[in-house]
Design a protein around this motif. Sequence first.
Motif, PDB file in Angstrom:
ATOM      1  N   ALA A 192      60.223  27.201  50.094  1.00  0.00           N
ATOM      2  CA  ALA A 192      59.372  27.019  51.270  1.00  0.00           C
ATOM      3  C   ALA A 192      58.084  27.825  51.160  1.00  0.00           C
ATOM      4  O   ALA A 192      57.066  27.460  51.755  1.00  0.00           O
ATOM      5  CB  ALA A 192      60.130  27.425  52.535  1.00  0.00           C
ATOM      6  N   LEU A 193      58.105  28.911  50.373  1.00  0.00           N
ATOM      7  CA  LEU A 193      56.925  29.765  50.228  1.00  0.00           C
ATOM      8  C   LEU A 193      55.984  29.303  49.115  1.00  0.00           C
ATOM      9  O   LEU A 193      54.765  29.348  49.273  1.00  0.00           O
ATOM     10  CB  LEU A 193      57.342  31.206  49.949  1.00  0.00           C
ATOM     11  N   ILE A 194      56.546  28.857  47.983  1.00  0.00           N
ATOM     12  CA  ILE A 194      55.704  28.617  46.805  1.00  0.00           C
ATOM     13  C   ILE A 194      54.744  27.448  47.014  1.00  0.00           C
ATOM     14  O   ILE A 194      53.690  27.388  46.369  1.00  0.00           O
ATOM     15  CB  ILE A 194      56.559  28.377  45.544  1.00  0.00           C
ATOM     16  N   VAL A 195      55.088  26.521  47.924  1.00  0.00           N
ATOM     17  CA  VAL A 195      54.201  25.374  48.144  1.00  0.00           C
ATOM     18  C   VAL A 195      52.865  25.829  48.722  1.00  0.00           C
ATOM     19  O   VAL A 195      51.824  25.212  48.466  1.00  0.00           O
ATOM     20  CB  VAL A 195      54.872  24.359  49.093  1.00  0.00           C
ATOM     21  N   TRP A 196      52.867  26.930  49.482  1.00  0.00           N
ATOM     22  CA  TRP A 196      51.648  27.386  50.144  1.00  0.00           C
ATOM     23  C   TRP A 196      50.591  27.874  49.166  1.00  0.00           C
ATOM     24  O   TRP A 196      49.452  28.122  49.565  1.00  0.00           O
ATOM     25  CB  TRP A 196      51.988  28.498  51.141  1.00  0.00           C
ATOM     26  N   ALA A 197      50.948  27.995  47.898  1.00  0.00           N
ATOM     27  CA  ALA A 197      49.972  28.460  46.904  1.00  0.00           C
ATOM     28  C   ALA A 197      48.781  27.515  46.787  1.00  0.00           C
ATOM     29  O   ALA A 197      47.677  27.941  46.437  1.00  0.00           O
ATOM     30  CB  ALA A 197      50.649  28.631  45.547  1.00  0.00           C
ATOM     31  N   VAL A 198      48.971  26.214  47.052  1.00  0.00           N
ATOM     32  CA  VAL A 198      47.891  25.239  46.859  1.00  0.00           C
ATOM     33  C   VAL A 198      47.362  24.688  48.180  1.00  0.00           C
ATOM     34  O   VAL A 198      46.546  23.760  48.173  1.00  0.00           O
ATOM     35  CB  VAL A 198      48.370  24.067  45.963  1.00  0.00           C
ATOM     36  N   ILE A 199      47.804  25.227  49.313  1.00  0.00           N
ATOM     37  CA  ILE A 199      47.347  24.728  50.608  1.00  0.00           C
ATOM     38  C   ILE A 199      46.004  25.377  50.946  1.00  0.00           C
ATOM     39  O   ILE A 199      45.925  26.594  51.113  1.00  0.00           O
ATOM     40  CB  ILE A 199      48.378  25.028  51.715  1.00  0.00           C
ATOM     41  N   PRO A 200      44.931  24.589  51.059  1.00  0.00           N
ATOM     42  CA  PRO A 200      43.621  25.168  51.402  1.00  0.00           C
ATOM     43  C   PRO A 200      43.464  25.327  52.916  1.00  0.00           C
ATOM     44  O   PRO A 200      43.851  24.443  53.683  1.00  0.00           O
ATOM     45  CB  PRO A 200      42.636  24.132  50.854  1.00  0.00           C
ATOM     46  N   PHE A 201      42.913  26.451  53.340  1.00  0.00           N
ATOM     47  CA  PHE A 201      42.661  26.694  54.761  1.00  0.00           C
ATOM     48  C   PHE A 201      41.195  26.453  55.117  1.00  0.00           C
ATOM     49  O   PHE A 201      40.847  26.360  56.286  1.00  0.00           O
ATOM     50  CB  PHE A 201      43.050  28.130  55.121  1.00  0.00           C
TER      51      PHE A 201
ATOM     52  N   LEU B  27      44.829  29.903  47.443  1.00  0.00           N
ATOM     53  CA  LEU B  27      45.303  30.790  46.376  1.00  0.00           C
ATOM     54  C   LEU B  27      45.097  30.168  45.003  1.00  0.00           C
ATOM     55  O   LEU B  27      44.644  30.820  44.070  1.00  0.00           O
ATOM     56  CB  LEU B  27      46.780  31.124  46.601  1.00  0.00           C
ATOM     57  N   ALA B  28      45.451  28.873  44.865  1.00  0.00           N
ATOM     58  CA  ALA B  28      45.304  28.184  43.574  1.00  0.00           C
ATOM     59  C   ALA B  28      44.729  26.795  43.835  1.00  0.00           C
ATOM     60  O   ALA B  28      45.449  25.896  44.273  1.00  0.00           O
ATOM     61  CB  ALA B  28      46.656  28.081  42.863  1.00  0.00           C
ATOM     62  N   ASP B  29      43.446  26.630  43.582  1.00  0.00           N
ATOM     63  CA  ASP B  29      42.769  25.353  43.840  1.00  0.00           C
ATOM     64  C   ASP B  29      42.878  24.462  42.607  1.00  0.00           C
ATOM     65  O   ASP B  29      41.901  24.230  41.892  1.00  0.00           O
ATOM     66  CB  ASP B  29      41.310  25.615  44.204  1.00  0.00           C
ATOM     67  N   ILE B  30      44.083  23.960  42.343  1.00  0.00           N
ATOM     68  CA  ILE B  30      44.336  23.186  41.130  1.00  0.00           C
ATOM     69  C   ILE B  30      44.046  21.704  41.367  1.00  0.00           C
ATOM     70  O   ILE B  30      44.096  21.210  42.483  1.00  0.00           O
ATOM     71  CB  ILE B  30      45.783  23.378  40.635  1.00  0.00           C
ATOM     72  N   ASN B  31      43.755  21.002  40.268  1.00  0.00           N
ATOM     73  CA  ASN B  31      43.388  19.584  40.364  1.00  0.00           C
ATOM     74  C   ASN B  31      44.556  18.679  40.727  1.00  0.00           C
ATOM     75  O   ASN B  31      44.340  17.555  41.176  1.00  0.00           O
ATOM     76  CB  ASN B  31      42.773  19.111  39.039  1.00  0.00           C
ATOM     77  N   VAL B  32      45.772  19.162  40.508  1.00  0.00           N
ATOM     78  CA  VAL B  32      46.957  18.341  40.804  1.00  0.00           C
ATOM     79  C   VAL B  32      47.725  18.955  41.977  1.00  0.00           C
ATOM     80  O   VAL B  32      48.955  18.960  41.985  1.00  0.00           O
ATOM     81  CB  VAL B  32      47.859  18.197  39.558  1.00  0.00           C
ATOM     82  N   GLY B  33      46.994  19.459  42.970  1.00  0.00           N
ATOM     83  CA  GLY B  33      47.629  20.142  44.096  1.00  0.00           C
ATOM     84  C   GLY B  33      48.636  19.280  44.825  1.00  0.00           C
ATOM     85  O   GLY B  33      49.717  19.744  45.200  1.00  0.00           O
ATOM     86  N   LEU B  34      48.305  17.988  45.007  1.00  0.00           N
ATOM     87  CA  LEU B  34      49.214  17.102  45.739  1.00  0.00           C
ATOM     88  C   LEU B  34      50.509  16.879  44.962  1.00  0.00           C
ATOM     89  O   LEU B  34      51.600  16.834  45.545  1.00  0.00           O
ATOM     90  CB  LEU B  34      48.517  15.772  46.011  1.00  0.00           C
ATOM     91  N   LEU B  35      50.400  16.768  43.636  1.00  0.00           N
ATOM     92  CA  LEU B  35      51.605  16.621  42.811  1.00  0.00           C
ATOM     93  C   LEU B  35      52.445  17.893  42.860  1.00  0.00           C
ATOM     94  O   LEU B  35      53.682  17.833  42.879  1.00  0.00           O
ATOM     95  CB  LEU B  35      51.219  16.301  41.368  1.00  0.00           C
ATOM     96  N   TYR B  36      51.773  19.038  42.872  1.00  0.00           N
ATOM     97  CA  TYR B  36      52.496  20.319  42.974  1.00  0.00           C
ATOM     98  C   TYR B  36      53.271  20.393  44.279  1.00  0.00           C
ATOM     99  O   TYR B  36      54.426  20.832  44.313  1.00  0.00           O
ATOM    100  CB  TYR B  36      51.503  21.473  42.869  1.00  0.00           C
ATOM    101  N   VAL B  37      52.643  19.957  45.383  1.00  0.00           N
ATOM    102  CA  VAL B  37      53.320  19.964  46.686  1.00  0.00           C
ATOM    103  C   VAL B  37      54.572  19.089  46.638  1.00  0.00           C
ATOM    104  O   VAL B  37      55.644  19.481  47.103  1.00  0.00           O
ATOM    105  CB  VAL B  37      52.367  19.479  47.790  1.00  0.00           C
ATOM    106  N   LEU B  38      54.450  17.893  46.068  1.00  0.00           N
ATOM    107  CA  LEU B  38      55.601  16.987  45.963  1.00  0.00           C
ATOM    108  C   LEU B  38      56.711  17.605  45.122  1.00  0.00           C
ATOM    109  O   LEU B  38      57.892  17.563  45.497  1.00  0.00           O
ATOM    110  CB  LEU B  38      55.165  15.654  45.343  1.00  0.00           C
TER     111      LEU B  38
END
Length: 367
Positions: free
Chosen positions: A114-123, A129-140
Amino acid sequence: MSGFFYFWGEFFRSPTSAFMSQGVSYEWSWFIATIIGILVIALPLMLAVAMIIYADRKIWAAIALRRGPNVVGPWGLLQSFADGLKVFLKETIIPSGANRGLFLIAPIVTFTTALIVWAVIPFDVGVVLADINVGLLYVLAASSLGVYGVIVAGWASNSKYPFFSALRAAAQMVSYEVSIGFVLICVVLYANTFNLTEIVMAQQGHKLFGLLNGFGFNPLLFPMAIVFLISSMAETFRTPFDLVEAESELVAGHQTEYSSMAFALFWLGEYGNVILMCALNALIFWGGWLPPLNVDLIPWFDIPGILWLFAKMAFFFFVFSWVKATVPRYRYDQLMRLGWKIFLPLSLLFVVIISGWLMVTRYGAAV
């Protein structure tokens, strides 16, 4: 004194560069900056979980014409902290027939995923924290791991009801992740990127002569926004999709044999995922940190983007609580039918429709 202000000014622009300016090596600068970034996200998230549990109970109480928590602290605001202290002081009991190692690992897996997904959530732009190009795939990928905590807890408990809960969780997660995947394909087709920040920026001035910010205002994507919202409730096991924890059938589901902080970690993970889904609904379909109207009105654009995002997340959380307080629990066959016979064909149909529409309107000249 000027050096102090320079450091903090540089820190907010680039934390790694700020530490390097003080003579720290790049490797240690990156490590320290990353740890600080994790704490800046994780600690407020834990506080937010305590507050939304309180808000959840207050909303249920208001709908049922009750008062809700109102004793511990002013207006009952400290109720969640009192509950947390209570479970912290209790003994962790492990059933004699349970697999001890897996029994203790399961709540840790649920909480961690539940915590690690927040690494790519932009506010906001650059506030991630990590503005990666595959952020949506990381969330999934990362959010899909949460079901393992439920499955392992159900199996390791060596008890009938938790095991039934684990089977239900596995089937439910698979059923609704398929439709969520197709919904996100529709969004990616429009945004032309997997990066969450770029997906939000692609929604600026999206509809009505550039006046509206949000894919949800698009007639082709609005049905997918509704499907995603309902599937979000199913993914987080919220009512009316809480068959994993159906108290009338399974006592407390996979949590039945848990006590103390092991039980609390499940709750933290569950509500952390609820906040995450509220954020994803706001980011993917409703403009994230952008104001609803793309009109330069004063003081419309003076409001910080992060406040717009939090306001949209609060709205979606209210919808989650509203549904939980008013809609009765589905039967298991209704749950499966909605996922496989309605959402899956509907989302697949819209992938075809949106692909065709974009081929004609966006890429027509190239063809």
